[in-house]
Design an enzyme around this catalytic site. Sequence first.
Site, PDB file in Angstrom:
ATOM      1  N   GLU A 194     -10.817  10.183  -5.675  1.00 54.90           N
ATOM      2  CA  GLU A 194      -9.220  10.353  -4.158  1.00 54.90           C
ATOM      3  C   GLU A 194      -9.256  11.096  -4.101  1.00 54.90           C
ATOM      4  OE1 GLU A 194      -4.660   8.119  -4.533  1.00 54.90           O
ATOM      5  OE2 GLU A 194      -6.348   9.559  -5.973  1.00 54.90           O
ATOM      6  N   HIS A 250       0.737  -1.292   0.267  1.00 57.07           N
ATOM      7  CA  HIS A 250       0.013   0.085  -0.088  1.00 57.07           C
ATOM      8  C   HIS A 250       1.110   1.154   0.108  1.00 57.07           C
ATOM      9  CE1 HIS A 250      -3.565   2.530   1.797  1.00 57.07           C
ATOM     10  NE2 HIS A 250      -3.938   2.209   0.574  1.00 57.07           N
ATOM     11  N   HIS A 258      -9.732   9.328   4.914  1.00 55.36           N
ATOM     12  CA  HIS A 258      -8.622   8.953   6.065  1.00 55.36           C
ATOM     13  C   HIS A 258      -8.347   9.738   7.332  1.00 55.36           C
ATOM     14  CE1 HIS A 258      -7.071   5.666   3.939  1.00 55.36           C
ATOM     15  NE2 HIS A 258      -7.887   5.985   2.883  1.00 55.36           N
ATOM     16  N   HIS A 288     -12.112  10.983  -1.082  1.00 57.17           N
ATOM     17  CA  HIS A 288     -11.895   9.522  -0.099  1.00 57.17           C
ATOM     18  C   HIS A 288     -10.536   9.882   0.809  1.00 57.17           C
ATOM     19  CE1 HIS A 288      -7.426   7.648  -0.553  1.00 57.17           C
ATOM     20  NE2 HIS A 288      -8.157   6.321  -0.003  1.00 57.17           N
TER      21      HIS A 288
END
Length: 684
Positions: A350, A208, A369, A365
């Site tokens: 994103e 990742h 987070h 996105h």
Amino acid sequence: MADKKNLLLLFDHPTEPVFMDKGKRVTVFDVPDSFLTDRYRPISNEVQSRVGDKVEQRVPVREISIPDLRIPMSLGRDEQFSLFLPKHRRIAGRLIDIFMNMRSVDDLQSVAVYARDRVNPVLFNYALSVALLHRPDTQGLDLPSFSQTFPDRFIDSQVIRKMREESFVVQPGSRMPITIPRDYTASDLDPEHRLWYFREDLGINLHHWHWHLVYPFEASDRSIVAKDRRGELFYYMHQQVIARYNAERFSNNLARVLPFNNLRDPIAEGYFPKMDSLVASRAWPPRFESTRLSDLNRESDQLNVEIGDLERWRDRIYEAIHQGFVMDERGNRVPLDEATGIDTLGNMIESSILSPNRVLYGDLHNNGHTFISYAHDPTSKHLESFGVMGDVSTAMRDPVFYKWHSYIDRIFQEHKSRLPAYTENQLNYPGVSIAGIQVDTNGGRPNNLTTFWQQSDVDMSRGFDFLPRGNVFARFTHLQHLPFTYTISLNNDSGAQRFGYVRIFMAPKNDERGQPMLMRDQRSMMIELDKFVTSLNPGPNTIRRRSTESSVTIPFERTFRNLDANRPAAGTPEELEFNFCGCGWPNHMLVPKGLPEGLQCVLFIMVSNYENDRIDQQLVGRCSDAASYCGVRDRLYPDRQSMGFPFDRLPRSGVDRLVNFLTPNMSIVDVNIRHENRTVQRPN
């Protein structure tokens, strides 16, 4: 002329002063006095002479005029750095620009040496890594694995303490590996903890981190971001992570992960990482069970975002999907069509600087987070930094990562469900039919796969600062499977040689209730195992393919590569490709864990017409190894079809089961994955 390989030494021992010795060959940078920080300038001779006795190699550093580093230096050296924070992204973008714009490797080395003791160590590592990957004169350098430089992102603090003790007391040749305990973040009272081996796997978290290094979402040089189909790759790589995670949940008698649909609901799962940040000298903050998200107002991070902003962005994205177009910044319509719609959406959700309209569609996105990672201290009242969801190298450890990405994937699936289904003509390959398929492990029963536990040692010495030199090994337990081979029997009745693109997928056969899965559910559970080109002679053909050749994974040696031991010969095409190859799913996690009694899965193989799928380009070297999830360096994605084809869209009408979906060039077989609860030592 500076040797570009010396730049890699700047990654070693990230919090030590730059003039300390580095590398296996004891190497020292001859730093001009004007480059030293105020603390060390008066005593530089004394310190450097102390190091100087053992030096094998000296690297001269040219004194040049240094560009303005005020923006990169505005982030404190002992603060946490996160790409999800817009302020930190701008700071990183500025430092990347400075590194990219240096005329020569000599100048880059000088500026990097000057900046290293002045900017945040993690920011320095990220910006220099991106620059080395993208500068024409430094491409092909093998970046050290992030787990070696910052072991604190991957190992709990108790193990770090034991490793420090070992390296301080014991001479290098006699040191023993320190075993990372298997169950250190939670107990079996927490059902989510059954998946510790997936979420906390070093290889998965490194994948990742490396993926986001190869596909950054912000830089002022647009070419660094604007890689072929990167928005679609963002969608597909994360969709596959969720499909794999769900297969692991079935392997532990858990239901599929529920998307985090309502941002105002509490997050049921807690997570206590039990790790310390060596840079910030602080513990990674935990998140308690049933924590709710709150509006963020953190002055120090220049963050002022409300949950309502996320909901507005989500609604506008859904509206664009239902209308079939997005509005760009000039008010023009950009169609969300079959060819490029998913790529546009990926960059928009994103979001990257390629988003057609960040003002309108926001930064959904990335901000998700950030919201989750600050849930414990949304206003900075307690001066706490972000949790593990705020860093790409640690985010996948947290159960909520998968809930958040299931939610993001649901938006992508809304777009995919509006595209026309593939017709039989689009799927078929006239004249080519599969007669049978089989999977074999050495000496095992056909169509049975076996998984078990394996212990492997990884050298972490590059990241242990202010300690005696020499290897320091951590021993970690991970899933492993017996290698297997696919055998495909097929007929080419066209009378001429043809080329086929073989696509191999696998999914659980039954749902949580033990009922056979419907095709529309099963397609989103399909995990890609391999994809390769083969030539088909007229008449019957037998194709054999080993699991170690997968286009999805990279071998263990590359995930945890020791840059000194298995580097290809200098100057060869293989060496050029060695670094990009750090991106890829770890091979030890290719297949799900399965169950002791066996997890029933279905293996799907399709041979499509390569003439329709081919991308005409030269692929030199070996770095298309893990192209399925990572693409190919400086090249187009090596498949013309949509990523995930043929399962990226809803099936044609009348197809409710996988067996009805098949055309003659496809075949399925039932496969059983058994897990044996035994642990073996990896041969060194």
